[in-house]
Design a protein around this motif. Sequence first.
Motif, PDB file in Angstrom:
ATOM      1  N   SER A 135       2.977   5.015  -0.791  1.00 44.61           N
ATOM      2  CA  SER A 135       1.895   4.259  -0.170  1.00 44.61           C
ATOM      3  C   SER A 135       0.678   5.153   0.055  1.00 44.61           C
ATOM      4  O   SER A 135       0.482   5.694   1.148  1.00 44.61           O
ATOM      5  CB  SER A 135       2.378   3.656   1.157  1.00 44.61           C
ATOM      6  OG  SER A 135       1.362   2.900   1.757  1.00 44.61           O
ATOM      7  N   SER A 137      -3.348   5.856   0.683  1.00 45.90           N
ATOM      8  CA  SER A 137      -4.418   5.120   1.357  1.00 45.90           C
ATOM      9  C   SER A 137      -5.657   6.002   1.477  1.00 45.90           C
ATOM     10  O   SER A 137      -5.589   7.232   1.404  1.00 45.90           O
ATOM     11  CB  SER A 137      -3.981   4.644   2.741  1.00 45.90           C
ATOM     12  OG  SER A 137      -3.629   5.728   3.575  1.00 45.90           O
ATOM     13  N   TYR A 154      -8.223   1.139   2.637  1.00 41.53           N
ATOM     14  CA  TYR A 154      -7.355   0.408   1.703  1.00 41.53           C
ATOM     15  C   TYR A 154      -6.059   1.190   1.533  1.00 41.53           C
ATOM     16  O   TYR A 154      -6.067   2.421   1.366  1.00 41.53           O
ATOM     17  CB  TYR A 154      -8.018   0.236   0.341  1.00 41.53           C
ATOM     18  CG  TYR A 154      -7.118  -0.432  -0.677  1.00 41.53           C
ATOM     19  CD1 TYR A 154      -6.916  -1.809  -0.652  1.00 41.53           C
ATOM     20  CD2 TYR A 154      -6.447   0.316  -1.644  1.00 41.53           C
ATOM     21  CE1 TYR A 154      -6.071  -2.431  -1.567  1.00 41.53           C
ATOM     22  CE2 TYR A 154      -5.603  -0.295  -2.566  1.00 41.53           C
ATOM     23  CZ  TYR A 154      -5.421  -1.664  -2.517  1.00 41.53           C
ATOM     24  OH  TYR A 154      -4.575  -2.279  -3.415  1.00 41.53           O
ATOM     25  N   ARG A 173      -3.361  -3.537   1.059  1.00 38.83           N
ATOM     26  CA  ARG A 173      -3.803  -3.920   2.398  1.00 38.83           C
ATOM     27  C   ARG A 173      -5.206  -3.390   2.661  1.00 38.83           C
ATOM     28  O   ARG A 173      -5.467  -2.192   2.548  1.00 38.83           O
ATOM     29  CB  ARG A 173      -2.870  -3.341   3.458  1.00 38.83           C
ATOM     30  CG  ARG A 173      -3.144  -3.857   4.869  1.00 38.83           C
ATOM     31  CD  ARG A 173      -2.508  -2.970   5.912  1.00 38.83           C
ATOM     32  NE  ARG A 173      -3.233  -1.710   6.081  1.00 38.83           N
ATOM     33  CZ  ARG A 173      -2.841  -0.705   6.873  1.00 38.83           C
ATOM     34  NH1 ARG A 173      -1.698  -0.805   7.527  1.00 38.83           N
ATOM     35  NH2 ARG A 173      -3.561   0.393   6.979  1.00 38.83           N
ATOM     36  N   ARG A 175      -8.042  -2.887   5.616  1.00 41.62           N
ATOM     37  CA  ARG A 175      -8.039  -2.779   7.071  1.00 41.62           C
ATOM     38  C   ARG A 175      -9.457  -2.518   7.568  1.00 41.62           C
ATOM     39  O   ARG A 175     -10.106  -1.565   7.147  1.00 41.62           O
ATOM     40  CB  ARG A 175      -7.141  -1.633   7.513  1.00 41.62           C
ATOM     41  CG  ARG A 175      -7.146  -1.373   9.026  1.00 41.62           C
ATOM     42  CD  ARG A 175      -6.460  -0.058   9.346  1.00 41.62           C
ATOM     43  NE  ARG A 175      -6.389   0.189  10.772  1.00 41.62           N
ATOM     44  CZ  ARG A 175      -6.038   1.351  11.321  1.00 41.62           C
ATOM     45  NH1 ARG A 175      -5.704   2.375  10.535  1.00 41.62           N
ATOM     46  NH2 ARG A 175      -5.994   1.508  12.625  1.00 41.62           N
ATOM     47  N   TYR A 193      -6.137  -6.881   9.422  1.00 38.83           N
ATOM     48  CA  TYR A 193      -5.344  -6.496   8.257  1.00 38.83           C
ATOM     49  C   TYR A 193      -5.322  -7.673   7.276  1.00 38.83           C
ATOM     50  O   TYR A 193      -4.972  -8.798   7.665  1.00 38.83           O
ATOM     51  CB  TYR A 193      -3.909  -6.174   8.659  1.00 38.83           C
ATOM     52  CG  TYR A 193      -3.755  -4.993   9.582  1.00 38.83           C
ATOM     53  CD1 TYR A 193      -3.991  -3.696   9.138  1.00 38.83           C
ATOM     54  CD2 TYR A 193      -3.346  -5.161  10.900  1.00 38.83           C
ATOM     55  CE1 TYR A 193      -3.828  -2.605   9.974  1.00 38.83           C
ATOM     56  CE2 TYR A 193      -3.177  -4.081  11.747  1.00 38.83           C
ATOM     57  CZ  TYR A 193      -3.426  -2.810  11.281  1.00 38.83           C
ATOM     58  OH  TYR A 193      -3.261  -1.732  12.116  1.00 38.83           O
ATOM     59  N   TYR A 194      -5.647  -7.383   6.025  1.00 44.93           N
ATOM     60  CA  TYR A 194      -5.583  -8.410   4.983  1.00 44.93           C
ATOM     61  C   TYR A 194      -4.637  -7.915   3.898  1.00 44.93           C
ATOM     62  O   TYR A 194      -4.934  -6.951   3.178  1.00 44.93           O
ATOM     63  CB  TYR A 194      -6.966  -8.681   4.395  1.00 44.93           C
ATOM     64  CG  TYR A 194      -6.994  -9.822   3.405  1.00 44.93           C
ATOM     65  CD1 TYR A 194      -6.789 -11.132   3.817  1.00 44.93           C
ATOM     66  CD2 TYR A 194      -7.222  -9.583   2.046  1.00 44.93           C
ATOM     67  CE1 TYR A 194      -6.812 -12.188   2.909  1.00 44.93           C
ATOM     68  CE2 TYR A 194      -7.247 -10.623   1.127  1.00 44.93           C
ATOM     69  CZ  TYR A 194      -7.050 -11.923   1.570  1.00 44.93           C
ATOM     70  OH  TYR A 194      -7.068 -12.963   0.669  1.00 44.93           O
ATOM     71  N   TYR A 195      -3.457  -8.551   3.812  1.00 42.37           N
ATOM     72  CA  TYR A 195      -2.427  -8.148   2.861  1.00 42.37           C
ATOM     73  C   TYR A 195      -2.501  -9.012   1.615  1.00 42.37           C
ATOM     74  O   TYR A 195      -2.661 -10.239   1.706  1.00 42.37           O
ATOM     75  CB  TYR A 195      -1.045  -8.290   3.487  1.00 42.37           C
ATOM     76  CG  TYR A 195      -0.753  -7.293   4.576  1.00 42.37           C
ATOM     77  CD1 TYR A 195      -0.158  -6.067   4.289  1.00 42.37           C
ATOM     78  CD2 TYR A 195      -1.061  -7.581   5.906  1.00 42.37           C
ATOM     79  CE1 TYR A 195       0.116  -5.155   5.296  1.00 42.37           C
ATOM     80  CE2 TYR A 195      -0.786  -6.675   6.913  1.00 42.37           C
ATOM     81  CZ  TYR A 195      -0.201  -5.463   6.602  1.00 42.37           C
ATOM     82  OH  TYR A 195       0.071  -4.557   7.605  1.00 42.37           O
ATOM     83  N   ASN A 197      -0.311  -9.716  -1.976  1.00 42.41           N
ATOM     84  CA  ASN A 197       0.954  -9.503  -2.674  1.00 42.41           C
ATOM     85  C   ASN A 197       0.708  -9.589  -4.176  1.00 42.41           C
ATOM     86  O   ASN A 197       0.596 -10.668  -4.737  1.00 42.41           O
ATOM     87  CB  ASN A 197       1.980 -10.550  -2.228  1.00 42.41           C
ATOM     88  CG  ASN A 197       3.376 -10.226  -2.731  1.00 42.41           C
ATOM     89  OD1 ASN A 197       3.557  -9.406  -3.635  1.00 42.41           O
ATOM     90  ND2 ASN A 197       4.370 -10.877  -2.148  1.00 42.41           N
TER      91      ASN A 197
END
Length: 250
Positions: A135, A137, A154, A173, A175, A193-195, A197
């Motif tokens: 992960s 970022s 991000y 994600r 943020r 937070y905007y996830y 998929n």
Amino acid sequence: MKKWILVLFCALFAGPAAAQIQRSYHYGVVPTENITTFEVNPSLTTIDDSAGISSSQLTLKTYRVISPRYNWGVEVPLARYESPEKSVSGLGDALVSMSWLNPQADGVFGYGVKMEMFVPTATDKRLGAGKLQASPSVFILRRLFDGAYAALGYKYYVSVAGDHARDDINMGRLRLNMGYTSPNEWWVTTNLYYYMNYEHGGQAELIPEVEVGTLVNDGTAFYANVSTHAAGNWKSKDWGISIGFKLLYL
């Protein structure tokens, strides 16, 4: 009721402890602050309130300064999953991380990068993803006025190994983080937070979060935050609440 008793018990057990340090207004709240901390963080996530499905965790976290710009961290969660069909307790997926931070050299802008690895240490499939995840970022921060900031970041999550029978992880994600730290030893932050998929195109979720915290003494900070599912066709939870105690500058 048992969940709330667990959270309150953890709060009392972890109680404020003293650490002899020089007074400082850096609590590790601003993303570019690089300080050594140890944290106890009980949390409760209601996944589906109407169906009685929830997850609670007691997470132990430590972040250690390597140099003014580098740190490493480890998080170990003790978790419990509850549902009408089955409830289990055990170890969740651990996290290890390395960060590089560039504080606001000009007093206005700062930025940083982080690499996190989620390790499949969960003792039950309901307590973890069953995958080794990478992960990375990145974020950028701007000072707004004395004590206030806004940051945009991000984060990307991807599974790289693990149980082939479990779902692959491939999501991002965004943020937006805004906060204010008062010279009177308290702070408030908000996160959006905007996830997204990527494994299932078109699925997304918006989660707002609010946190308030205060310095209990010269070496101990306390905070509480709440979050909820606000919008989107992907729903990871109904709402969540957590509290935390931080020992600073160890």
